[in-house]
Design a protein around this motif. Structure first.
Motif, PDB file in Angstrom:
ATOM      1  N   ASP A  42      -1.695  -2.029   6.607  1.00 43.61           N
ATOM      2  CA  ASP A  42      -1.235  -0.241   6.667  1.00 43.61           C
ATOM      3  C   ASP A  42      -2.449   0.493   7.850  1.00 43.61           C
ATOM      4  O   ASP A  42      -2.853  -0.113   9.107  1.00 43.61           O
ATOM      5  N   VAL A  62       0.537  -1.328   0.200  1.00 43.71           N
ATOM      6  CA  VAL A  62       0.258  -0.225   0.064  1.00 43.71           C
ATOM      7  C   VAL A  62       1.045   1.094   0.306  1.00 43.71           C
ATOM      8  O   VAL A  62       1.897   1.705   1.002  1.00 43.71           O
ATOM      9  N   CYS A  83      -6.542   4.153  10.233  1.00 42.02           N
ATOM     10  CA  CYS A  83      -7.286   5.529  10.694  1.00 42.02           C
ATOM     11  C   CYS A  83      -6.050   6.511   9.877  1.00 42.02           C
ATOM     12  O   CYS A  83      -6.388   7.835  10.400  1.00 42.02           O
ATOM     13  N   GLY A  84      -5.820   6.750   8.973  1.00 40.83           N
ATOM     14  CA  GLY A  84      -4.673   7.159   8.357  1.00 40.83           C
ATOM     15  C   GLY A  84      -3.414   7.237   9.538  1.00 40.83           C
ATOM     16  O   GLY A  84      -2.931   6.058  10.007  1.00 40.83           O
ATOM     17  N   ARG A 132      -0.511   6.617  -0.071  1.00 38.73           N
ATOM     18  CA  ARG A 132      -1.842   7.460  -0.224  1.00 38.73           C
ATOM     19  C   ARG A 132      -2.961   6.547  -1.164  1.00 38.73           C
ATOM     20  O   ARG A 132      -2.833   7.093  -2.473  1.00 38.73           O
ATOM     21  N   PRO A 133      -3.790   5.631  -0.310  1.00 36.41           N
ATOM     22  CA  PRO A 133      -4.692   5.113  -1.343  1.00 36.41           C
ATOM     23  C   PRO A 133      -5.251   5.136  -2.200  1.00 36.41           C
ATOM     24  O   PRO A 133      -5.004   4.738  -2.793  1.00 36.41           O
ATOM     25  N   GLU A 134      -5.775   6.259  -1.095  1.00 39.10           N
ATOM     26  CA  GLU A 134      -6.599   6.974  -1.758  1.00 39.10           C
ATOM     27  C   GLU A 134      -6.481   7.545  -3.505  1.00 39.10           C
ATOM     28  O   GLU A 134      -7.389   8.124  -3.906  1.00 39.10           O
ATOM     29  N   ASN A 135      -4.727   8.353  -3.095  1.00 36.86           N
ATOM     30  CA  ASN A 135      -4.536   8.118  -5.341  1.00 36.86           C
ATOM     31  C   ASN A 135      -3.511   6.906  -5.332  1.00 36.86           C
ATOM     32  O   ASN A 135      -2.445   7.185  -5.397  1.00 36.86           O
ATOM     33  N   PRO A 136      -4.523   6.111  -5.791  1.00 35.37           N
ATOM     34  CA  PRO A 136      -3.758   4.700  -6.853  1.00 35.37           C
ATOM     35  C   PRO A 136      -2.089   5.350  -7.178  1.00 35.37           C
ATOM     36  O   PRO A 136      -2.539   6.028  -8.661  1.00 35.37           O
TER      37      PRO A 136
END
Length: 560
Positions: free
Chosen positions: A330, A266, A333-334, A269-273
């Protein structure tokens, strides 16, 4: 094909080929008489001194150790090839029993192949236990600098006092590597690097107030060429070369050798692969091996690399070198400071089940006077909230509470004589007692943690009164804090371990002298750190009289 099966196929399918592609070193009694001449080498494209990246040794045992160098005529070449032709070169190596390099005790030849960045890893054996040696390399008329190395005592012997230093976090752009130079001048027997050996960022994307004092070459590291170029830029630094030449190193990575705050497969920034993240991981691991004095057991295989290992220094100490990145769940919570329910999930691990089992088994079988965990991120609890909620860093062991408890209970159950955790990552010196239950400050202390500040990351930093730091008030097991740059120099003896927290007043300009800011002692069979000396504040330095919780969190978590 499932994700697990696909990964297994990739790893096992590449394993045999990767191992076979590493050129083997050969040994013989005398230097090779057929060494290539300058004219021959020039005709093959080697026209200038290729030993621009220095030399290194590592992973010693009682019979030998690894010798390393990497050929590069142009270290900063954008293609990562160091200005070397796409052909192999035979590199001669010699080990000496004297500093004047007159008494050759081992010698041989090794092939520096372009497939592995023209790096050389020689596993020398047949040396005497607890011995001091010197070594160097040669290609034709070109001779490398001389390096100093040590072998460990015999497994049945304690040997003399061990001088061991540990370091972490060297951001090239934030300052000069003065602390590496001062460390070399201390002549330790062994050096541990606990991660963030190099940083992945492109120029000026990770800055300090007032601006960076040096600059990275090339883009953010994503390809093999990028990582090779970045490692070469760091290795070309003369202060870092001095530290490598001073003593054998034990190395482990943290996050910046690949990508900030990565966890297993991972990215940050997994939200931005990152579609190329696994290819990036493979490239970073390969370049890391090419540039470190590691044994063949650490040859990367696809996206995996065996880095956790045990190194024994006779009966005096066993070093359990951990990898808390490659196998972790991972962060919950960030990555930052959170009151996070995932932190206490017993299924979550920072080491992975296999490494945890290996470590616990090592505790059960250890007969060492000192069991030392060389690892990356803060082990003790650091709650930044005086109220009932726990606000802790999810990137550290606080984000994996059950994992920490299992390992702590493991060394208690195994009746480990002296458990000491060594840590980097947080860009500040710390010393702390370790507990099984941090919610009970009156409970027994079961171990000790020593944390090294950064070599340069964060710039100069500032001195401060450790007694005024709010974390120490909230967490009574925390005993010391300092926000200057430097390293920790320890002396390990049978009856005690002494830790000198060394600092330099500045890194944003070169040439500062180092001094001991504080000394802590760990007595044999007495868990916990005991303050032996703290230097008074120096009014000539920039002083931060109080450090707020918010400022501490910002200094540790501020990233581009």
């Amino acid at each position: 094909m499932s994700r697990l099966n696909r990964r297994h196929f990739l790893v096992t399918g590449l394993a045999a080929g990767a191992a076979a592609a590493i050129p083997a070193a050969t040994a013989h009694a005398d230097p090779d008489p057929a060494a290539e001449t300058a004219a021959t080498l020039a005709s093959r494209g080697l026209r200038t001194d290729p030993f621009t990246l220095g030399v290194a040794s590592g992973d010693p045992d009682h019979e030998g150790l690894v010798l390393w160098t990497r050929l590069a005529q142009e270290p900063l070449a954008e293609d990562g090839l160091g200005g070397m032709p796409q052909r192999p070169f035979t590199v001669q190596w010699q080990v000496y029993a004297d500093e004047r390099a007159r008494r050759v005790v081992r010698s041989g030849g090794a092939v520096a192949a372009p497939e592995w960045g023209h790096s050389v890893h020689v596993e020398v054996d047949g040396l005497r236990a607890d011995g001091e040696y010197w070594y160097r390399f040669r290609v034709g008329p070109y001779v490398s600098p001389l390096g100093r190395a040590r072998t460990a005592p015999h497994p049945g012997s304690y040997g003399g006092a061990l001088s061991m230093a540990f370091v972490s976090c060297a951001q090239y752009e934030h300052g000069y590597f003065t602390s590496y130079r001062r460390l070399a001048e201390d002549h330790p027997d062994l050096i541990l690097h606990l991660g963030d050996y190099q940083y992945e960022y492109t120029r000026n994307s990770y800055t300090i107030p007032g601006g960076n004092v040096r600059h990275h070459e090339g883009p953010e590291t994503e390809t093999l060429a990028n990582y090779r170029q970045r490692h070469a830029q760091y290795k070309a630094d003369p202060d870092l070369q001095a530290a490598h030449a001073a003593a054998p190193w034990l190395v482990v990575w943290d996050d910046h050798e690949l990508d900030n705050n990565w966890a297993d497969e991972v990215p940050e920034r997994p939200e931005n692969p990152q579609p190329n993240f696994l290819a990036r991981r493979e490239a970073a691991f390969r370049a890391y091996y090419e540039n470190m004095p590691l044994r063949r057991t650490s040859i990367p295989r696809g996206i995996d690399m065996q880095l956790y290992r045990r190194v024994r220094w006779g009966r005096m100490a066993t070093f359990h070198m951990l990898d808390t990145r490659q196998y972790r769940d991972d962060q919950g919570c960030g990555d930052g400071y959170r009151d996070c329910p995932d932190a206490v999930d017993p299924a979550r691990s920072i080491t992975g089940a296999e490494q945890e089992s290996w470590l616990l088994d090592g505790f059960r079988t250890s007969r060492a006077q000192w069991d030392v965990l060389g690892q990356q991120v803060f082990f003790a609890q650091r709650d930044n909230n005086a109220g009932p909620a726990k606000i802790t860093s999810q990137d550290a062991w606080d984000g994996y509470v059950a994992s920490r408890q299992r390992i702590t209970q493991g060394w208690i159950d195994a009746e480990v004589r002296n458990a000491v955790v060594l840590t980097g990552d947080v860009h500040a010196h710390w010393a702390s007692d370790l507990k099984l239950d941090y919610d009970d400050p009156t409970g027994p202390t079961v171990g000790s943690e020593l944390v090294a500040t950064s070599i340069s990351t964060g710039g100069d930093g500032a001195d401060s009164d450790p007694a005024q730091h709010p974390f120490l008030g909230i967490n009574p097991h925390l005993k010391f804090y300092n926000n200057q740059r430097g390293y920790v120099l320890t002396t390990i003896e049978r009856d005690r371990m002494t830790a000198d927290f060394k600092v330099v007043p500045r890194v944003q300009a070169p040439g500062a002298e180092a001094y001991t800011r504080a000394t802590f002692v760990i007595e044999d069979r007495v868990p916990g750190v005991q303050q032996a000396y703290v230097r008074p504040l120096d009014p000539s330095l920039r002083i931060r009289q109080e450090m707020t919780v918010e400022e501490t969190v910002r200094l540790e978590t501020e990233r581009p």
